[in-house]
Each structure stands twice: as C-alpha cells, then as structure tokens.
Write a protein that holds these residues in place. Structure first.
Motif: not given
Ligand code: NAP
Length: 319
Positions: A15-16, A36, A43, A82, A161, A165, A191, A203
């Motif tokens: 997402y982000v 992945r 994608y 990310v 979680y 982090k 987010v 989120s």
């Molecule tokens: N959304 C929020 O509210 C929020 C707030 C604060 C911080 N964050 C941080 O922002 C970042 C992105 O989060 P998001 O909200 O965008 O979530 P998301 O859409 O679930 O994205 C998570 C990403 O991590 C990848 N991933 C997970 N395990 C992996 C592994 N073993 N190897 C390679 N890739 C892996 C996933 O890949 P796949 O596509 O292959 O599954 C996906 O692209 C994270 O670091 C999260 O902690 C998010």
C-alpha cells in the motif's frame, strides 16, 4: 525532466510502497522495486503507473534471502526500505516467524546489502508503534522522537506488530552507528488515503470496517492518521534533504473514533457505522514538528477520507 538517479523500494507492491514508487517515478527516478512474486496479478497496478514502462524494474526478492536483495539494490544510490509484514488483526499465531524475522532480520539484510552496494542513503519505514507504547513517558506530554516503545511492555501485552517495528528500528539505529551507513527512519501513524493496489491492506481495513461492520460497540480511542500520499512525500524529503538525520514521526490528524465516524456520517449518511462507543484510552499524542521543520506538510483529513472511499468504490470493495 533530468534523471534523478537509481533507487530501490522494498515491497514495492504494498500500500504505502506503491505511493512511494509512483512519487519517485513522477520525479524522474529510475526505480528498482522488490516484490516476492513478479508474475502475481496483485502487482499489475505498478506496471500501469506513469513512466513505469521505461523507469520501473521489478525484482523478485524476499527479505529473508540476502542475495535476492543484493541483486535489486546493486547500482542504486538510495534505498527505501518499506517492506515489513503488517497483520490485519492483533492475533498472530507465530509472531517469531510471521513478524519478528522478516521485520528484524529483513531490515538487517537490507542494510547489509546497502553497505555492500555503497548506497548513499537508506530511508527505513518504521512506525508510530515504535514510538508510542511507553508506559513510563510522562502522562499528557506530547511524544517526540526521543520516545521509544518499551519492548518488554509490547511483549507482555502481546503487541507483536509493535514489538517487530520497535525491534527492527532499534537494530537499524545500531547498524547505522556501527557501520556508518546513512540511515534515516520515518515513523508514520495510521496510514489512510486512496489505495493503488487492488487488495485490502491492514490499515485501510480499519476505515473499511468502520463503514461496513456495524459494530455494536467500539472503544472511543484516539487515532492518529496520516495520508499515504503525504507519507510518500515525507520519505522523499527524508531521502533528498541533505540535513535529514535520525528519526522522524510522521503524523497529521489526531481524532477520536466517534468524531471520525460523525465526520464520515455527515458526508456518507448511509453506511453501517458503529452503534455505540465506550470510553476510550489515554490520548496518543505524537508530534511531527521535526518533519515539518524539514519542509513536510499534510493535507486535510476530509480529503484523505473522501479519496479513500472513492478508491474503495473503484476497487469494488465498497458500494
Ligand atoms: N499502513 C499503516 O498504517 C502503517 C503505519 C506505520 C508504518 N507502516 C509501515 O509501512 C510499511 C508498509 O506497510 P503497508 O501499510 O503498505 O502494508 P502492506 O500493504 O501490507 O505492505 C507490506 C509489504 O511488505 C512486504 N513483505 C512482507 N513480508 C515480506 C518478506 N518476507 N519479504 C519481502 N517482502 C515482504 C509485502 O510483500 P508482498 O506484496 O509480497 O506480500 C508488502 O509489499 C511497513 O513497514 C509498515 O510497518 C504502515
């Protein structure tokens, strides 16, 4: 537009990260995105981004497979780390394998690959959850970058979680100190904002459930919200501004759940909103002053909500 150089975004299809890739392409960067499974339909939105056909290259990489990361990062000036698992619920059957390993070991693998590739700066996405769970922080005092979540507290409250982090960011800080790698960390809170991908991330599910679930009762706690597009801008600033250093809290709006629901109801009266609210927990007040001093700004909450809902409708997630 002049070419800005080559950068890598880990977990590019998330997402982000999708917003980060979109922003980087629009600014003229050549982007290496790690995913992945490059052939996965989930994608496909990345390939449709403007300039993606010329300037986006996807690499198959897993955070736990060091060599795959090295191939994606080789030749890059900068990296946006990310990728990290974000579970949709607090119930995580095997936190060590599902969260801790990819978050902590994955971050270290990325940073080591950056050292090997002589990357100039790495921007690591941490989280407001690495900041806010600290029972020893003085009550009522706004939390700034000096506040860290208490790992023991996260463990005893089984907030895996949050622990993943906090631990990942601590390790990133230690690695930077030891190795001299230039690492800047950005900690976004919840987010929201439009989705580019076709699947629902954790989120966005918070907002979708507020609209659809019809909860009998919900805790009226504070939420701190930031738009995904503003997070992408924050990460770019953290990368491009020479003076950027250390840690940046990235948050825009603090609002109680009940007020958020009333805001939504005034625009969209017909959704299945929570029926009652119970008294909420203590305020989670975080400050983004440091990021704003770097030049960051954020959009109004209403724009985030309206654009989110429009995108859920377009994706067929919401009627
Ligand atoms: N959304 C929020 O509210 C929020 C707030 C604060 C911080 N964050 C941080 O922002 C970042 C992105 O989060 P998001 O909200 O965008 O979530 P998301 O859409 O679930 O994205 C998570 C990403 O991590 C990848 N991933 C997970 N395990 C992996 C592994 N073993 N190897 C390679 N890739 C892996 C996933 O890949 P796949 O596509 O292959 O599954 C996906 O692209 C994270 O670091 C999260 O902690 C998010």
């Amino acid at each position: 537009m002049a070419e800005k150089g080559k950068v890598c975004v880990t977990g590019a299809g998330g997402y982000v990260a999708s917003w980060v890739v979109k922003l980087l392409l629009s600014k003229g960067y050549i982007v290496h995105g790690t995913v992945r499974e490059p052939s996965d339909e989930k994608y496909s939105h990345l390939k449709k981004l403007e300039k993606a056909s010329e300037n986006l290259k996807l690499f198959k990489a897993d955070l736990l497979e060091y060599n795959t990361l090295c191939s994606a990062i080789a030749g890059c000036d900068g990296v946006f780390h990310v990728a990290s698992p974000v579970p949709p619920t607090t119930v995580v059957p095997n936190p060590e394998v599902e969260l801790m390993e990819p978050a902590v070991k994955g971050t270290l693998n990325v940073l080591k690959a950056c050292t090997e590739a002589k990357v100039k700066r790495v921007v690591v996405v941490s989280s407001g959850y690495a900041v806010m769970r600290n029972p020893r922080w003085p009550k009522g005092k706004v939390k700034d970058e000096t506040c860290w979540s208490d790992k023991e507290y996260c463990r005893t409250t089984e907030n895996w979680y949050c622990l993943s982090k906090t631990e990942a960011e601590t390790e990133a800080l230690e690695y930077a100190k030891k190795s001299g790698l230039d690492v800047v960390r950005v900690c976004p809170t919840l987010v929201l904002g439009p989705i580019l991908q076709s699947t629902i991330n954790a989120s966005s599910l918070v907002l979708i459930k507020l609209l659809k679930e019809g909860y009998e009762s919900l805790e009226n706690k504070h939420r701190m919200i930031v738009d995904a597009r503003d997070v992408a801008e924050a990460l770019l600033l953290a990368y491009e501004q020479p003076e950027a250093e250390g840690r940046y809290i990235c948050t825009a709006h603090m609002i109680k759940m009940q007020d958020l629901v009333e805001n939504l109801r005034s625009i969209y009266p017909y959704y299945n909103y929570p029926k009652n609210f119970t008294e909420g927990e203590e305020t989670e007040n975080l400050s983004s002053e440091k990021l704003q001093r770097l030049g960051w700004n954020y959009r109004p909450l209403e724009e985030t909500l309206v654009d989110s809902i429009k995108s859920y409708k377009e994706a067929g997630i919401l009627d």
